[in-house]
Design an enzyme around this catalytic site. Structure first.
Site, PDB file in Angstrom:
ATOM      1  N   HIS A  78       0.822  -1.208   0.000  1.00 35.99           N
ATOM      2  CA  HIS A  78       0.000   0.000   0.000  1.00 35.99           C
ATOM      3  C   HIS A  78       0.859   1.263   0.000  1.00 35.99           C
ATOM      4  O   HIS A  78       2.062   1.241   0.266  1.00 35.99           O
ATOM      5  CB  HIS A  78      -0.956   0.003   1.190  1.00 35.99           C
ATOM      6  CG  HIS A  78      -0.277   0.139   2.531  1.00 35.99           C
ATOM      7  ND1 HIS A  78       0.196   1.341   3.003  1.00 35.99           N
ATOM      8  CD2 HIS A  78      -0.028  -0.776   3.506  1.00 35.99           C
ATOM      9  CE1 HIS A  78       0.716   1.173   4.204  1.00 35.99           C
ATOM     10  NE2 HIS A  78       0.612  -0.117   4.533  1.00 35.99           N
ATOM     11  N   SER A 112       1.856   3.985  -5.182  1.00 38.37           N
ATOM     12  CA  SER A 112       2.462   5.187  -4.621  1.00 38.37           C
ATOM     13  C   SER A 112       3.739   4.824  -3.854  1.00 38.37           C
ATOM     14  O   SER A 112       4.663   4.273  -4.426  1.00 38.37           O
ATOM     15  CB  SER A 112       1.435   5.904  -3.744  1.00 38.37           C
ATOM     16  OG  SER A 112       1.821   7.220  -3.444  1.00 38.37           O
TER      17      SER A 112
END
Length: 311
Positions: A70, A138
């Site tokens: 994540h 990201s």
């Protein structure tokens, strides 16, 4: 960051909110979260590593290991919706990074990508994994790139979703704001800022009632001081020179409406990675796996099938 909910669970959330039952509302939110994990074939697990770090992660499915990472401020549930289409094919492992979610939050630790790689590699070894496919959004993409650069023989492929760490591309709206002295909208210190981030990070966010957003915001608010420190470490670290010429097969995915990291970065990354392909998703922001989970999964499954066909 956020996940979609089934309508009957959303109705329960609204009913409990109207009844003013704050504790029950939080329990209902957890019920919704657990239902999404179960639907994806994922189970919450915990492990203490030999050097003392505590990881909480989701795991499900069988086959070649696929670890999904994540992004900044996110947690393991960012990948739950897309994982539903992946667990029938792979052994999917989705950890909370050290410093985020339910994993350990050592206040003075090194949170650079290289340090997180060392942590994740130790986690992989503890789970019996020596070679794996990596995906990351990201900051998670930045860590995946660093992992591949440091241990290329241990990474079979990369799935880079609006990945950070290549800073020579065009400046994004977020970068221009920070460079101009404005507030970093990725740092959340109250519920209004979390709601703002929800719409800033995603061009087509799933509908989530504001009371439920407020529940999700609490994790970010509690972690704000540490996240300030982590942001400085990752923003100050480029992986560009490390990955130049890296020959690992890579799928580079970008939301065309990304305001956090400019979509033009995709082409820079494509130039650096000779065995990469690029998909730019229209009408999509910084988190394609949340905004368009079905398309994201289909694109990835096609990518993996192409790798199998080339073997």
């Amino acid at each position: 960051m956020i996940f979609r909910l089934r309508w009957h669970l959303l109705l329960l959330v609204l009913l409990f909110n109207l009844a003013g039952c704050a504790g029950m509302f939080q329990r209902t939110a957890q019920l919704a979260l657990n239902a999404e994990r179960e639907r994806a074939g994922l189970e919450r697990k915990e492990i203490d590593l030999p050097h003392g770090l505590h990881y909480v992660y989701l795991e499900g499915g069988q086959g070649e290991p696929l670890m999904l990472l994540h992004g900044f401020g996110g947690n393991k549930d960012n990948f739950v919706r897309v994982a539903r289409a992946l667990t029938p094919h792979y052994r999917v492992i989705i950890p909370d990074h050290i410093g985020f979610g339910e994993s350990a939050h050592p206040p003075q630790a090194d949170y650079t990508p290289a340090a997180q790689v060392a942590n994740l590699r130790e986690l992989a070894r503890a789970l019996g994994v020596t070679r794996l496919h990596l995906g990351g959004n990201s900051m998670g993409g930045q860590i995946a790139l660093a992992y591949a650069a440091l241990h290329p023989d241990e990474v079979a492929s990369l799935w880079l979703i609006d990945a950070a760490g290549v800073w020579s591309g065009p400046k994004s709206e977020l970068a221009e704001t920070i460079l101009g002295g404005g507030r970093n909208r990725l740092i959340v210190r109250n519920e209004d800022q979390f709601a703002d981030l929800f719409s800033f990070a995603m061009s087509d966010p799933p509908f989530v009632p504001r009371p439920f957003l407020n529940v999700l915001a609490q994790e970010r608010i509690r972690n704000a001081d540490l996240e300030e420190r982590i942001f400085q470490q990752i923003a100050g670290t480029s992986v560009e020179q490390q990955i130049k010429g890296l020959r690992i097969p890579s799928l580079v995915v970008w939301g065309a409406e990304d305001r956090v990291i400019h979509p033009g970065t995709a082409e820079v990354m494509h130039t650096l990675l000779p065995h990469s392909e690029v998909i730019v998703m229209p009408g999509t922001g910084h988190m394609p796996m949340l905004e368009k989970p079905q398309q994201s999964a289909q694109d990835y499954l096609r990518f993996r099938a192409s790798l199998a066909g080339n073997q």
